[in-house]
Design a protein around this motif. Structure first.
Motif, PDB file in Angstrom:
ATOM      1  N   VAL A  50       0.830  -1.205   0.000  1.00 55.94           N
ATOM      2  CA  VAL A  50       0.000   0.000   0.000  1.00 55.94           C
ATOM      3  C   VAL A  50       0.868   1.261   0.000  1.00 55.94           C
ATOM      4  N   TRP A  51       1.920   1.257   0.787  1.00 56.27           N
ATOM      5  CA  TRP A  51       2.810   2.413   0.907  1.00 56.27           C
ATOM      6  C   TRP A  51       3.848   2.474  -0.212  1.00 56.27           C
ATOM      7  N   ALA A  52       3.946   1.435  -1.040  1.00 57.03           N
ATOM      8  CA  ALA A  52       5.023   1.335  -2.037  1.00 57.03           C
ATOM      9  C   ALA A  52       5.167   2.580  -2.917  1.00 57.03           C
ATOM     10  N   PRO A  53       4.084   3.198  -3.414  1.00 60.79           N
ATOM     11  CA  PRO A  53       4.289   4.373  -4.273  1.00 60.79           C
ATOM     12  C   PRO A  53       5.053   5.500  -3.574  1.00 60.79           C
ATOM     13  N   TRP A  54       4.823   5.687  -2.303  1.00 57.98           N
ATOM     14  CA  TRP A  54       5.485   6.765  -1.565  1.00 57.98           C
ATOM     15  C   TRP A  54       6.877   6.352  -1.085  1.00 57.98           C
ATOM     16  N   ILE A  55       7.049   5.051  -0.800  1.00 58.68           N
ATOM     17  CA  ILE A  55       8.359   4.562  -0.378  1.00 58.68           C
ATOM     18  C   ILE A  55       9.321   4.538  -1.568  1.00 58.68           C
ATOM     19  N   GLU A  56       8.873   3.960  -2.660  1.00 58.73           N
ATOM     20  CA  GLU A  56       9.771   3.769  -3.798  1.00 58.73           C
ATOM     21  C   GLU A  56      10.088   5.080  -4.514  1.00 58.73           C
ATOM     22  N   SER A  57       9.235   6.077  -4.350  1.00 56.50           N
ATOM     23  CA  SER A  57       9.507   7.386  -4.954  1.00 56.50           C
ATOM     24  C   SER A  57      10.368   8.263  -4.057  1.00 56.50           C
ATOM     25  N   GLY A  58      10.766   7.742  -2.895  1.00 60.45           N
ATOM     26  CA  GLY A  58      11.653   8.490  -2.009  1.00 60.45           C
ATOM     27  C   GLY A  58      10.963   9.572  -1.202  1.00 60.45           C
ATOM     28  N   LEU A 144       0.102  12.632  12.059  1.00 60.04           N
ATOM     29  CA  LEU A 144      -0.536  11.485  12.706  1.00 60.04           C
ATOM     30  C   LEU A 144      -1.512  10.840  11.739  1.00 60.04           C
ATOM     31  N   LEU A 145      -1.440   9.506  11.633  1.00 65.70           N
ATOM     32  CA  LEU A 145      -2.465   8.726  10.948  1.00 65.70           C
ATOM     33  C   LEU A 145      -2.867   7.596  11.886  1.00 65.70           C
ATOM     34  N   ALA A 146      -4.034   7.756  12.508  1.00 64.30           N
ATOM     35  CA  ALA A 146      -4.529   6.810  13.513  1.00 64.30           C
ATOM     36  C   ALA A 146      -5.847   6.221  13.012  1.00 64.30           C
ATOM     37  N   LEU A 147      -5.854   4.918  12.754  1.00 64.89           N
ATOM     38  CA  LEU A 147      -7.000   4.242  12.159  1.00 64.89           C
ATOM     39  C   LEU A 147      -7.572   3.223  13.133  1.00 64.89           C
ATOM     40  N   SER A 148      -8.843   3.412  13.505  1.00 69.21           N
ATOM     41  CA  SER A 148      -9.583   2.451  14.335  1.00 69.21           C
ATOM     42  C   SER A 148      -9.010   2.290  15.732  1.00 69.21           C
ATOM     43  N   TYR A 238      -6.115  -0.357   4.429  1.00 70.14           N
ATOM     44  CA  TYR A 238      -5.417  -0.088   3.168  1.00 70.14           C
ATOM     45  C   TYR A 238      -6.084   1.080   2.436  1.00 70.14           C
ATOM     46  N   LYS A 239      -7.404   1.038   2.348  1.00 65.25           N
ATOM     47  CA  LYS A 239      -8.137   2.098   1.645  1.00 65.25           C
ATOM     48  C   LYS A 239      -7.944   3.443   2.331  1.00 65.25           C
ATOM     49  N   GLN A 240      -7.929   3.436   3.654  1.00 65.19           N
ATOM     50  CA  GLN A 240      -7.789   4.691   4.387  1.00 65.19           C
ATOM     51  C   GLN A 240      -6.395   5.283   4.224  1.00 65.19           C
ATOM     52  N   VAL A 241      -5.371   4.447   4.196  1.00 65.65           N
ATOM     53  CA  VAL A 241      -4.013   4.950   3.956  1.00 65.65           C
ATOM     54  C   VAL A 241      -3.949   5.668   2.611  1.00 65.65           C
ATOM     55  N   VAL A 242      -4.471   5.037   1.581  1.00 65.54           N
ATOM     56  CA  VAL A 242      -4.440   5.634   0.238  1.00 65.54           C
ATOM     57  C   VAL A 242      -5.208   6.947   0.212  1.00 65.54           C
ATOM     58  N   TYR A 243      -6.291   7.012   0.967  1.00 65.59           N
ATOM     59  CA  TYR A 243      -7.131   8.212   0.999  1.00 65.59           C
ATOM     60  C   TYR A 243      -6.466   9.368   1.744  1.00 65.59           C
ATOM     61  N   PHE A 244      -5.872   9.095   2.894  1.00 64.94           N
ATOM     62  CA  PHE A 244      -5.375  10.167   3.768  1.00 64.94           C
ATOM     63  C   PHE A 244      -3.918  10.552   3.522  1.00 64.94           C
ATOM     64  N   PRO A 246      -1.939  11.286   0.931  1.00 64.83           N
ATOM     65  CA  PRO A 246      -1.586  12.490   0.143  1.00 64.83           C
ATOM     66  C   PRO A 246      -1.768  13.781   0.946  1.00 64.83           C
ATOM     67  N   TYR A 247      -2.819  13.879   1.736  1.00 70.30           N
ATOM     68  CA  TYR A 247      -3.034  15.071   2.572  1.00 70.30           C
ATOM     69  C   TYR A 247      -1.916  15.227   3.590  1.00 70.30           C
ATOM     70  N   LEU A 248      -1.530  14.120   4.240  1.00 72.19           N
ATOM     71  CA  LEU A 248      -0.524  14.212   5.295  1.00 72.19           C
ATOM     72  C   LEU A 248       0.860  14.535   4.758  1.00 72.19           C
ATOM     73  N   LEU A 249       1.133  14.159   3.513  1.00 72.54           N
ATOM     74  CA  LEU A 249       2.456  14.393   2.929  1.00 72.54           C
ATOM     75  C   LEU A 249       2.560  15.717   2.201  1.00 72.54           C
ATOM     76  N   GLU A 250       1.454  16.433   2.088  1.00 70.06           N
ATOM     77  CA  GLU A 250       1.522  17.781   1.512  1.00 70.06           C
ATOM     78  C   GLU A 250       2.342  18.681   2.426  1.00 70.06           C
ATOM     79  N   LYS A 251       3.047  19.618   1.838  1.00 69.27           N
ATOM     80  CA  LYS A 251       3.844  20.542   2.649  1.00 69.27           C
ATOM     81  C   LYS A 251       2.925  21.529   3.338  1.00 69.27           C
TER      82      LYS A 251
END
Length: 251
Positions: A50-58, A144-148, A238-244, A246-251
């Motif tokens: 799930v995190w691969a796009p953000w991990i592999e892009s550095g 912070l990303l806190a799910l459930s 998994y769905k929530q990570v993909v959803y949230f 991009p917002y958390l990684l914005e500057k």
């Protein structure tokens, strides 16, 4: 995906602790596994995919650690006085040992200097711990990303309360936080997401309480409540990570 394994002695815990690091560059992310979880759960439960796009892009380097829940929150037959103090040793392991380790590694990999903020992420009891770290140490954790999660320490300590349990119960200490406390301004310079569903195995009550307390105190926090189809399970996380994310990684 670059993956590294580390095993180091923790002075705070008096034992060796293991972790895995995923990625070659980017901001530091601390992953706290679910209840009783291990450092390899990020990979074994396919969060790496799930995190691969953000991990592999550095964009991020994810550091996945061990819990101590079996000695603390889950050990209901044990002495709560001892259990919460053992948990506090684990908190010190994170703040005094893991965070400096993470910062040193990402600084070296990115050519940075200083003390970059850490994104702390967890699901279920991992979300409980993640939110607690974010609220207690805004000097270290800026995302912070806190799910459930459940944000009342009564989940682990039932009717027992002392000063140490209080420090690990966000619905208690946030409710007593003065509106002019300097932490409020610090929270509002950062980004936090707490999400819960209303479907099978979810317990949303304490998320609602955190939402209401933050609104009352003027704390900016994205509290998102998903529907009655949203279960307490990995497929939804998994769905929530993909959803949230991009917002958390914005500057």
């Amino acid at each position: 995906m670059e993956t590294q394994y580390f095993k180091n002695y923790s002075p705070a815990l008096g034992r060796e602790m293991e972790c895995k690091v995923y990625g070659h560059a980017g901001r530091p992310v601390l992953f706290i596994p679910c209840q009783d979880g291990r450092f390899f759960d990020f990979e074994n439960f396919h969060m790496t995919d799930v995190w691969a796009p953000w991990i592999e892009s550095g964009q991020v380097m994810v550091f996945s650690i061990d819990t101590m829940d079996k000695e603390t929150w889950s050990a209901k037959d044990g002495d709560p006085y001892w259990r919460i103090r053992r948990h506090e040793q684990w908190v010190r392991y994170i703040t005094d040992e893991m965070v400096p380790f993470m910062r040193a590694m990402v600084n070296q990999r990115n050519g940075w200097e200083g003390e970059p903020g850490v994104l702390v992420f967890g699901c279920s009891l991992g979300a409980t711990h993640a939110a607690n770290l974010y609220f207690r140490r805004p000097d270290l954790f800026d995302r912070l990303l806190a799910l459930s999660g459940i944000y009342d320490a009564a989940y682990g300590f039932d009717g027992y309360m002392d000063d140490q349990v209080y420090l690990n119960s966000p619905v208690h200490y946030l409710a007593n936080l003065p509106a002019d406390h300097p932490y409020v301004a610090q929270y509002n310079q950062k980004k936090g997401v707490i999400c819960v569903g209303q479907g099978p195995w979810e317990i949303p009550d304490t998320t609602f309480r955190v939402r209401d307390i933050c609104a009352e105190k003027g704390i900016h926090l994205w509290v998102d409540v998903w529907g009655y189809d949203c279960a307490h399970d990995w497929d939804w996380w998994y769905k929530q990570v993909v959803y949230f994310l991009p917002y958390l990684l914005e500057k």
